[in-house]
Scaffold this active site. Structure first.
Site, mmCIF file in Angstrom:
data_model
loop_
_atom_site.group_PDB
_atom_site.id
_atom_site.type_symbol
_atom_site.label_atom_id
_atom_site.label_comp_id
_atom_site.label_asym_id
_atom_site.label_seq_id
_atom_site.Cartn_x
_atom_site.Cartn_y
_atom_site.Cartn_z
ATOM 1 N N GLY A 60 0.821 -1.201 0.000
ATOM 2 C CA GLY A 60 0.000 0.000 0.000
ATOM 3 C C GLY A 60 0.855 1.251 0.000
ATOM 4 O O GLY A 60 2.086 1.197 0.125
ATOM 5 N N HIS A 88 10.077 12.491 9.200
ATOM 6 C CA HIS A 88 11.017 13.565 8.850
ATOM 7 C C HIS A 88 11.184 13.744 7.344
ATOM 8 O O HIS A 88 11.725 14.762 6.901
ATOM 9 C CB HIS A 88 12.375 13.340 9.528
#
Length: 339
Positions: A228, A248
């Site tokens: 996915g 991040h």
């Protein structure tokens, strides 16, 4: 009478020329030096021949690695240190050199354009010359993908082992690692806590590499892969969801969106664990976390690293009723959010 402390340029020069030592280590990994020495000690002439080096600077190269603490030398024979033997021998499950191989191949030249990136705010990787972005470049090349996933395992390994030890896994049975890459976290947690079952939710191209790694650790029956895209698809539900070195990579809006999706995927009382090299709240101490954030400038259009306080605030805005920040190992910490 006070003694005046002499001011010297030592720290400036050591830091300014630190790339000398860094590239020496990276070249040794690239050449497979530590893997070769895993079979036993060799002298300079033997190493030079096996590695196909020119004799001019080969001895300086080996002895520089001795001085840097990366090799040991007894008489004329060179051998690995305990650390390089454990972490830089390619065929060992403890190999952490994937991150450093990627650093040598990609990051080292890109970081040469840091000044330009600071002035422009733009990535300095393949995008700069009209190529695809970081993930498109890596995930579209099987060899680079395998190198990158190994790098992620190395980058996460210390934190993965600490999470396996420090989090109260006895209270939970299911775990989904979002963007779990090769499966380093899932493997460490499920080896330590056999009652758990885990799912790696990642792009389809990762599946075969993950399944190979899970099998090599004897966990094929405990771990599964669910293909996915975490931007396009719902995050699978589990009692615990983890995101390691994921947030991040993205800008603030994207970070918030991913936290919102994780919140919706958790049952009441479920837990989200976000971990990476969190910058300390005063932004003074965790140099690795701050440098990693500069690496996000080099590599991504909007990514940046952040403090535990930042992440806790975003989690609470997403609906988490309780958050805490806990140090793991080295520069890594985790933020735990409870729904």
């Amino acid at each position: 009478m006070s003694t005046k402390i002499a001011v010297t340029p030592d720290r400036i020069m050591q830091l300014g020329l630190a790339f000398w030592g860094s590239k020496t280590l990276l070249s040794a990994i690239e050449l497979g030096l530590f893997t070769m020495l895993a079979n036993g000690p060799l002298n300079a002439e033997e190493l030079t021949g096996h590695l196909k080096l020119h004799p001019r600077s080969a001895r300086d190269f080996f002895d520089a690695l001795v001085a840097l603490g990366m090799l040991e030398r007894e008489g004329e024979l060179y051998r690995n240190t305990p650390e390089t033997d454990q972490f830089l021998v390619r065929d060992k499950l403890t190999y952490l050199g994937g991150m450093l191989e990627m650093a040598s191949e990609r990051l080292y030249p890109f970081w040469g354009s840091l000044t330009e990136g600071l002035r422009s705010g733009l990535p300095q990787n393949e995008i700069k010359t009209g190529g695809q972005g970081l993930f498109e470049t890596i995930y579209g090349d099987p060899d680079r993908l395998r190198l990158f996933l190994g790098a992620m395992t190395g980058l996460r390994m210390g934190a993965a082992k600490a999470i396996a030890e420090k989090f109260p896994w006895k209270d939970y049975t299911t775990l989904v690692d979002v963007g779990g890459a090769q499966g380093g976290l899932l493997v460490q947690v499920c080896l330590a806590h056999p009652h758990l079952s885990g799912t790696n939710f990642d792009l389809p191209v990762v599946g075969a590499i993950f399944e190979e790694y899970a099998a090599s650790n004897g966990l094929s029956d405990k771990l599964k892969f669910l293909p996915g895209n975490f931007f396009e698809d719902p995050i699978p539900s589990a009692e615990v969801i983890t995101m390691g070195h994921i947030l991040h990579d993205w800008n603030l809006d994207e970070k918030r969106m991913l936290l919102d999706k994780a919140y919706r995927a958790l049952p009441e009382g479920g837990v989200l664990i976000v971990f990476e090299a969190l910058i300390d709240n005063e932004r003074r101490l965790n140099a690795f976390g701050l440098l990693m954030s500069l690496n996000m400038l080099i590599e991504t259009p909007g990514g940046f690293d952040y403090t535990g306080k930042d992440c806790s605030g975003w989690m609470r805005n997403a609906g988490f009723r309780e958050t805490r920040v806990e140090h793991l190992i080295g520069p890594d910490s985790m933020v735990v959010g409870i729904k």
